[in-house]
Design an enzyme around this catalytic site. Structure first.
Site, PDB file in Angstrom:
ATOM      1  N   SER A  86     147.296  20.369 129.580  1.00 30.23           N
ATOM      2  CA  SER A  86     147.706  19.625 128.386  1.00 30.23           C
ATOM      3  C   SER A  86     148.822  18.639 128.674  1.00 30.23           C
ATOM      4  CB  SER A  86     148.176  20.597 127.304  1.00 30.23           C
ATOM      5  OG  SER A  86     149.419  21.166 127.632  1.00 30.23           O
ATOM      6  N   THR A 213     150.434  19.105 125.183  1.00 33.34           N
ATOM      7  CA  THR A 213     151.845  18.824 124.876  1.00 33.34           C
ATOM      8  C   THR A 213     152.808  19.961 125.181  1.00 33.34           C
ATOM      9  OG1 THR A 213     151.054  17.514 123.005  1.00 33.34           O
ATOM     10  CG2 THR A 213     153.407  17.854 123.156  1.00 33.34           C
ATOM     11  N   THR A 231     153.055  14.844 127.254  1.00 32.58           N
ATOM     12  CA  THR A 231     151.682  15.293 126.998  1.00 32.58           C
ATOM     13  C   THR A 231     150.650  14.425 127.693  1.00 32.58           C
ATOM     14  OG1 THR A 231     150.154  15.849 125.194  1.00 32.58           O
ATOM     15  CG2 THR A 231     151.360  13.821 124.951  1.00 32.58           C
ATOM     16  N   ARG A 241     144.085   5.527 122.996  1.00 30.66           N
ATOM     17  CA  ARG A 241     144.682   6.289 121.893  1.00 30.66           C
ATOM     18  C   ARG A 241     146.053   6.819 122.303  1.00 30.66           C
ATOM     19  NH1 ARG A 241     146.625  11.851 121.135  1.00 30.66           N
ATOM     20  NH2 ARG A 241     146.237  12.444 118.994  1.00 30.66           N
ATOM     21  N   VAL A 242     147.012   6.636 121.420  1.00 31.23           N
ATOM     22  CA  VAL A 242     148.346   7.212 121.617  1.00 31.23           C
ATOM     23  C   VAL A 242     148.606   8.134 120.437  1.00 31.23           C
ATOM     24  CG1 VAL A 242     150.819   6.693 121.657  1.00 31.23           C
ATOM     25  CG2 VAL A 242     149.222   5.263 122.953  1.00 31.23           C
ATOM     26  N   GLY A 243     149.079   9.326 120.717  1.00 28.57           N
ATOM     27  CA  GLY A 243     149.341  10.289 119.652  1.00 28.57           C
ATOM     28  C   GLY A 243     150.772  10.222 119.169  1.00 28.57           C
ATOM     29  N   ASP A 244     151.229  11.347 118.666  1.00 29.40           N
ATOM     30  CA  ASP A 244     152.580  11.398 118.100  1.00 29.40           C
ATOM     31  C   ASP A 244     153.663  11.590 119.161  1.00 29.40           C
ATOM     32  OD1 ASP A 244     151.499  13.958 118.621  1.00 29.40           O
ATOM     33  OD2 ASP A 244     152.867  14.915 117.201  1.00 29.40           O
ATOM     34  N   THR A 264     153.821  19.842 118.475  1.00 30.38           N
ATOM     35  CA  THR A 264     152.557  19.854 119.212  1.00 30.38           C
ATOM     36  C   THR A 264     151.452  20.033 118.172  1.00 30.38           C
ATOM     37  OG1 THR A 264     152.575  22.252 119.548  1.00 30.38           O
ATOM     38  CG2 THR A 264     153.626  20.925 121.259  1.00 30.38           C
ATOM     39  N   GLY A 265     150.240  19.744 118.575  1.00 33.35           N
ATOM     40  CA  GLY A 265     149.124  19.866 117.643  1.00 33.35           C
ATOM     41  C   GLY A 265     148.576  18.501 117.270  1.00 33.35           C
ATOM     42  N   GLY A 267     148.254  15.157 116.461  1.00 34.39           N
ATOM     43  CA  GLY A 267     149.249  14.091 116.369  1.00 34.39           C
ATOM     44  C   GLY A 267     149.011  13.141 115.228  1.00 34.39           C
TER      45      GLY A 267
HETATM   46  N1  GLY Z   1     150.394  16.138 119.686  1.00 31.62           N
HETATM   47  C1  GLY Z   1     149.770  15.583 120.807  1.00 31.62           C
HETATM   48  C2  GLY Z   1     148.814  14.521 120.493  1.00 31.62           C
HETATM   49  O1  GLY Z   1     148.244  14.501 119.408  1.00 31.62           O
HETATM   50  O2  GLY Z   1     148.597  13.666 121.345  1.00 31.62           O
END
Ligand code: GLY
Length: 364
Positions: A86, A213, A231, A241-244, A264-265, A267
């Protein structure tokens, strides 16, 4: 996920560093207690010597290291661990089979922050994020610009961060979602998501690794608070794609007057609410870390209205976790769903351990 708390190993480590209670003048005797918290992989992932992220960071903090330096040395262990799919090296790749990494960090006392997104070829994106904070006037570098910056800073750039395992899992996902059979992008996206969850249900992918993450926050005896999140993001994501995780206020927020929160989780759910910022604001209002995180989860819950994201009970069909650390050392781990195997990692003077994550909506 098993709790691999090994108090003997911790005492050996801290004894070597002169940190046990009997021989430990090094432990600061102040009203504030140093604490490091992290997502569960902060304790389950270890380096070749068997030292976890939270142990390494805690020992460094009690030795007087800068808190952010200590936390980043800790998460580097997870980034370099090929068994953690991860984060960093061996993280699950995007839909094209390319591992792209996101990270950000915040230094409470210096009021500095830095991040990188969609970074390819560097195993330790948290160190690049720290360099952005330390030596640029910017907060976030992405993709090729982030890689060029890393190269200029002397980081090794590798062609491919896949391990045999992450590549094999990607190939399996490709096989099951052959895009030739899904010309309509909506069906293809739906199939990609469904097959990913199926692979989780079959035990091929650790559920905690699908969104991946590690978040890690710490406070020292002087009350200096810092945090870092790093992460490989959502498994099989649309390239780019970029997450949170690298977004300040979403994957991480630190205010040295108050405390830190990280996530985490899923995003996408967290990004819509900037819920780490919200959690720290809740701490500022005097809430306990648990209540501060639960109130942020309530916000995300109220914003989750899309039917495809709801379960039969009309509740979120995904999980989001928050790891919350107040400046005084109080902490909590909260999520929509807690239960068996849902833990967060803590290290303080009582040693490293997993503590249960409390679920807003019960256990799943
Ligand atoms: N929380 C990690 C992501 O969604 O990329």
């Amino acid at each position: 996920m098993s709790n691999r708390f090994n108090r003997r190993r911790f005492l050996q480590t801290t004894a070597a560093a002169g940190l046990t209670a009997a021989a430990a003048p090094a432990i600061p005797r102040t009203p504030r207690r140093p604490v490091v918290i992290a997502s569960a992989n902060g304790l389950t992932s270890t380096n070749a010597e068997g030292v976890s992220c939270i142990e390494a960071a805690f020992v460094k903090i009690t030795e007087g290291a800068d808190v952010l330096d200590a936390l980043i040395a800790g998460v580097n262990i997870v980034e370099l661990d090929p068994n953690d799919a991860s984060v960093g090296y061996g993280g699950l790749p995007d839909a094209d089979g390319v591992v792209t990494l996101d990270s950000c960090c915040m230094h409470g006392p210096k009021r500095r922050a830095g991040g990188v997104a969609c970074l390819k070829g560097v195993r330790t994106p948290s160190l690049v994020a720290q360099a952005v904070a330390d030596i640029t006037d910017h907060h976030l570098l992405v993709d090729e610009g982030a890689q060029r910056f890393a190269r200029n800073m002397g980081f090794e750039i590798e062609d491919d961060l896949n391990t045999d395992r992450s590549r094999a899992l990607w190939l399996e996902w490709k096989r099951r979602t052959d895009p030739e059979h899904f010309p309509d992008p909506e069906s293809r996206a739906e199939a990609g998501y469904r097959v990913g969850l199926q692979m989780v249900a079959e035990g091929k992918i650790d559920p905690e690794h699908y969104y991946g993450t590690i978040n890690c926050s710490g406070v020292n005896a002087s009350g200096d608070v810092c945090g870092v999140t790093t992460t490989s993001g959502l498994a099989w994501k649309i390239p780019g794609r970029v997450g949170d995780s690298p977004i300040l206020g979403a994957g991480l927020y630190v205010d040295n007057d108050v405390g830190a929160a990280g996530s985490t989780g899923r995003g996408e759910a967290n990004l819509y609410s900037l819920a780490s910022f919200l959690t720290v604001e809740n701490l500022r209002q005097g809430m306990h870390p648990k209540d501060a995180g639960m109130a942020a989860l309530q916000r995300i819950r109220s914003y989750t209205v899309d039917a495809r994201l709801l379960n039969e009970a009309g509740e979120p069909a995904f999980n989001v976790n928050f790891y919350v650390l107040a400046k005084d050392g109080a902490h909590a781990g909260v999520a929509f769903y807690g239960g068996e195997g849902r833990n967060y990692a803590v290290c303080d003077n009582n040693g490293p351990r997993h503590e249960p994550i409390e679920g807003l909506l019960g256990n799943d």
